[in-house]
Design an enzyme around this catalytic site. Sequence first.
Site, PDB file in Angstrom:
ATOM      1  N   GLU B  55       0.865  -1.183   0.000  1.00 13.17           N
ATOM      2  CA  GLU B  55       0.000   0.000   0.000  1.00 13.17           C
ATOM      3  C   GLU B  55       0.894   1.222   0.000  1.00 13.17           C
ATOM      4  O   GLU B  55       1.707   1.416   0.899  1.00 13.17           O
ATOM      5  CB  GLU B  55      -0.901   0.013   1.236  1.00 13.17           C
ATOM      6  N   GLU B  66      -5.466   9.244  10.142  1.00 19.71           N
ATOM      7  CA  GLU B  66      -4.136   8.771  10.526  1.00 19.71           C
ATOM      8  C   GLU B  66      -3.742   9.226  11.926  1.00 19.71           C
ATOM      9  O   GLU B  66      -4.057  10.331  12.345  1.00 19.71           O
ATOM     10  CB  GLU B  66      -3.075   9.306   9.539  1.00 19.71           C
TER      11      GLU B  66
END
Lengths: 289, 289, 415, 415
Positions: B55, B66
């Site tokens: 990824e 995040e």
Amino acid sequence: MGDESENTTAANPELAAAFADGPAFVPYLAAGDPDYESSLQYVEALERGGADVIELGLPFSEPIAEGPTIQSAVVRALEGGMTPDRFFEFVEDLAVDVPLVCMTYYNLIYQYGDEPGPRPFVERAAEVGLSGFVVPDLPAEEADPLREACDEFGLDLVFIVAPTTRGERLERIMSQVSGYVYVQARLGVTGAQDDVSGQTEQSLDRLADYDVPKAVGFGIKTGEHAERIVAGGADGIIVGSALVDIVADGAKDGESADAVAERLESKARELKQGALRGYDQRVPQAEGK
Amino acid sequence: MGDESENTTAANPELAAAFADGPAFVPYLAAGDPDYESSLQYVEALERGGADVIELGLPFSEPIAEGPTIQSAVVRALEGGMTPDRFFEFVEDLAVDVPLVCMTYYNLIYQYGDEPGPRPFVERAAEVGLSGFVVPDLPAEEADPLREACDEFGLDLVFIVAPTTRGERLERIMSQVSGYVYVQARLGVTGAQDDVSGQTEQSLDRLADYDVPKAVGFGIKTGEHAERIVAGGADGIIVGSALVDIVADGAKDGESADAVAERLESKARELKQGALRGYDQRVPQAEGK
Amino acid sequence: MTQTYADGKFGEYGGQYVPEALMPAIEELTDAYQRYVLENEDGFMDDFRARLRDFGGRPTPTQYAERLSERYDREVYLKREDLLHGGAHKLNNALGQVLLAKYMGKERIVAETGAGQHGTATAMAAAHLDMPCEIYMGETDINRQRPNVFRMRLNGSEVNPVTTGRGTLKEAISETMRDWATNVEDTHYVIGSVVGPHPFPAMVRDFQAVISEEARRQVREKTGGLPDSVLACAGGGSNTMGAFANFVDDEGVGLYAVEAGGSSLDVDEEAGVAPNSASLSTGEEGVLHGARTKILQDTDGQIMESHSVSAGLDYAGVGPELARLVDDGRVNAVNVDDDGALEAFHRLSQLEGIIPALESAHAFGYLEENYDDLGDVVLVNVSGRGDKDLETVIEETEKRDIDAAPSLAEFSGGF
Amino acid sequence: MTQTYADGKFGEYGGQYVPEALMPAIEELTDAYQRYVLENEDGFMDDFRARLRDFGGRPTPTQYAERLSERYDREVYLKREDLLHGGAHKLNNALGQVLLAKYMGKERIVAETGAGQHGTATAMAAAHLDMPCEIYMGETDINRQRPNVFRMRLNGSEVNPVTTGRGTLKEAISETMRDWATNVEDTHYVIGSVVGPHPFPAMVRDFQAVISEEARRQVREKTGGLPDSVLACAGGGSNTMGAFANFVDDEGVGLYAVEAGGSSLDVDEEAGVAPNSASLSTGEEGVLHGARTKILQDTDGQIMESHSVSAGLDYAGVGPELARLVDDGRVNAVNVDDDGALEAFHRLSQLEGIIPALESAHAFGYLEENYDDLGDVVLVNVSGRGDKDLETVIEETEKRDIDAAPSLAEFSGGF
Ligand SMILES: Cc1ncc(COP(=O)(O)O)c(C=O)c1O
Ligand SMILES: Cc1ncc(COP(=O)(O)O)c(C=O)c1O
């Protein structure tokens, strides 16, 4: 009321006498400014300079009617330890012959002694030989208790008449006043000014019909001022800030008390002479009355 | 809808293949962190370490899903000059054989190219050989346009399934997903954790009936984590923050890119080995199914 | 009242662009919004209205501004949200959301704040309703707005510094979303404006709509009719939508969303900086913080740093409903620059004895420049008071030559 | 409503102890008070009420305080004067007087201010009514309260430093009286509390009486009856008389004037300092600033320096009507010290989401210590908001160990 009004101007022969022949010079100093001993000397110098009556300030912490000059004098005197009791001693210690008027604010008069109200203060004032009072924050409306005590002990109660005082109020004041009336030369608070207000003449006109000495104060600074004001019909002049300025300068510059006293004396003489000159100018008029 | 649901897991043979034999190790790095050249090396090191799918993050200025580790990676990559166009170059420049999935936020996909909407971005992604997308801020409800473009160009669209995803929502997602499903191991944002959440097992249970590879991510940090998760039934593990930490340390300490790459490779190997051990433990079970 | 769109869309704007972990919470909230807010279940709206009245001080007045009316030769009315508890319209929303969280059985509140106005409003509401509360605030903003940080602490809230990025509002929103995603089961995120994923834009608008509900009635009582135009500043757009909501269907009433023109409407793509916050006027469609709307972004889609002399307008996005209303031509997107806002700040302080928030001053800046086009009766929303802005005003006034400003030499360098 | 005494006396208290030069102005004012305020000539009172509503934000709410009620196991209601424009009850009076000056044809306003609250209220009212305004403020206070000085300047007022004495409120009052004596013909002196010569104490009370007029009605609406007790802090006593006026005739309602106990009720006669401002509790009858009342003075009659952690209570006198009501046994003179006020400040901020003025906090300090004696329904007047006090609170909280306070280490030394 009829009674009161009759005895008003006759409570104390001394003050009336001071205005009897010629214009009265009425200087003001704060007692104890900047210290007890110097202040004694300064007040005595005023007499030598020609004072006919002396207004002695008993300093109060909130002098709402005073300008910066006298406010500062009050602060110096308070810092020098002046209190009502010390003030009465001060009066006793003074070696002067002219009548003395105590100028102070009502709270000090009201608080003095054991019983509330003005009587103890007036009693003690009479004992030490004061002749009367000026109380700038005590209008005629609130003056009954003090007036009564003054009557009891034979002291005068001087009132201030402002340029704005007219009609009924004027009558009320004039029915209470004794000794002399303090004619406030212009609006505002105490303080030396560079010219003399036109409001003075109008005030004197309004007072013409009242048979009590009229002393004009607020802003008189020089012999010439004094001359003009007396020429205009005043029976006396009251001078405070111009004299307090001399004390203030002396305190600031650390001058000797003797030197300051000398300057006070000569300033007093200048003012007195001015007043006399003014009186001469109006003699024919005055006699005509 | 029936149509879509049929083609979902079959858009791109590469991703499905990566999960075909044994557990897939799916590492994540932000492209361009901390600079273009080093980042190329780092991604290549992941393949050497055993990655089955990679990824690749295309950094967005507001990475709301995040945790601090990946946020910092994103900032470094942006400061290093990473943009969507550079990202596509980056993919072209990479010398790796495993399938690459682009992880980014929807606004970058939406804005790319001349016409509004995701099509230009997907077209270009297909050109450079990307296999699919993960878009953390794009829930199934808003995904139709991207799903369509992916179908058009034969790319997979990976969706995240959270511990809170149940019932209708789960069905909706599973009808849209292709490639693999990203099983979020616990609530919160990305970031390496010291233990593995119990929520993982429940999530895998809920997904048991769906015939699509299940890769578990969020918080996997060590070979032992990987082992436990694969033993628990995961078809793959996704690891981001634990690898990004190595890049961050390297950047901070001024390590050479070679040294960092070596550590990435060995961390990758540890994780892959863990996953393989876990797989061994469950083989009987898996075969029983 | 503007419509509620069942799918959370305002044309192409709006939607729910959030991490999957948040979706169940957002569905739960959507359901709660439907039941409590729209259907008044358990008397929620009655409770809310009563608290707005007794705790918040509603209704706020609509005041006839004598001297502005004279100056502009038309009737100018001020909707006085500066008088709301906390000093800005923010409490309408904060109180509504914290109360809703309570009805939903949530046990914890998080919120973001930029200048601190939404944070202080939320902290007040949380104290009032006895809800533990944590506020995320960028570190840069914390240093600029310490009195507001202190007020939140006094009300018992925690203030969590956000150190990512520039450490301002944008980062604080992202960080609060992360907290929410982590603690979604017991936590409600009190967003500070008509932004974010559905149902926030509609819900925040409904909580703020009390502004125009009152103002519409009050102007009618005073003039017998409706205003010709309504002016409100627009950052995220919550005071704006609140001031507009009940006028949207009155087609004769012109609606003006006054954005921060900052120092310039130009954009520095290279540096990723827009020296303004005029998302409606100059932004492009995109996806930010959970919604599709107009945003300040570079051609790649990276969000730009915005700027305004007023911290509360300093945001790169704007409510999706406003974006739609502007596209529809129902709302006029206009803007006033930093200079115009500062001048208006001084003008209102001196002429009307109302020290406005710098945000609100933008609306008055527009009035000054365009009064001739605004009709006979103009309603301006005073979204907040300016006490929070005094330091900024000193600093910014010193840099300029503003006729309307008193001489502030003695304050040079701040207090 | 308490009576108006035609002679300006409340028993032996009150009166008009002012320089002769002011007497005509005071007579003129007494006449204007009679006509405009008492007889509503030219619709003055209607105009006043309308402006209080639209400009000031009246009525302010009476709020049921949920958490205090729980804490004290009785119904506690808050009269929210903190929500009035400017952040304190002061505007009721300032607006009334500036408007009266306008009706009287005056062309200039002067006022004194201590902490700056009355000054800012007067400056706002003067701007609103387009009256030139000069505010006297002690130099010490100017340095302590720079944000308030700035607000007055923003509203277009001049702020004149007073350098005499300690440079605080007492000196500022004296100086304003001097200005008035000088400019009496075109100037009105807007005094800041129910002090000074008649008609000020009665007139200021009448302007502030709107507090209890509203609160009495509001408590009735909420409880069906009257409160058992009403608490208000007392400096000069204007919020106090405002909160009491309409309850004085309700004999069942206990009235509590909460003075500042400062650091001690003892007095240092030598230094001329009273470390408190509890004139009603510990003062003696005397004459200060134009009225006979209870004052802090030494045995000679010199006025003492007072002290309180809250600048607005820091005054050596108190309204004459309050002195009378205390002597009559109608009002209870009580006090709370600096510590108790600070604790109450933190308590209210955290429990109710209302940051009170330190002045108002005194009333809550009394509630904490004596709730058991206050009956089932207690009304507390929140005279103002605490934003003005934040610096002081940091400083004073640091010196103490206050359970209710949040950790404020990061604010050590101020903002
Ligand atoms: C007083 C005031 N007005 C306006 C705004 C802008 O927000 P919105 O556009 O959501 O009303 C803010 C934000 O902090 C504010 O404090
Ligand atoms: C908020 C507040 N409360 C009370 C007071 C005390 O004044 P009064 O006793 O006249 O109400 C002040 C004075 O500044 C104040 O600002």
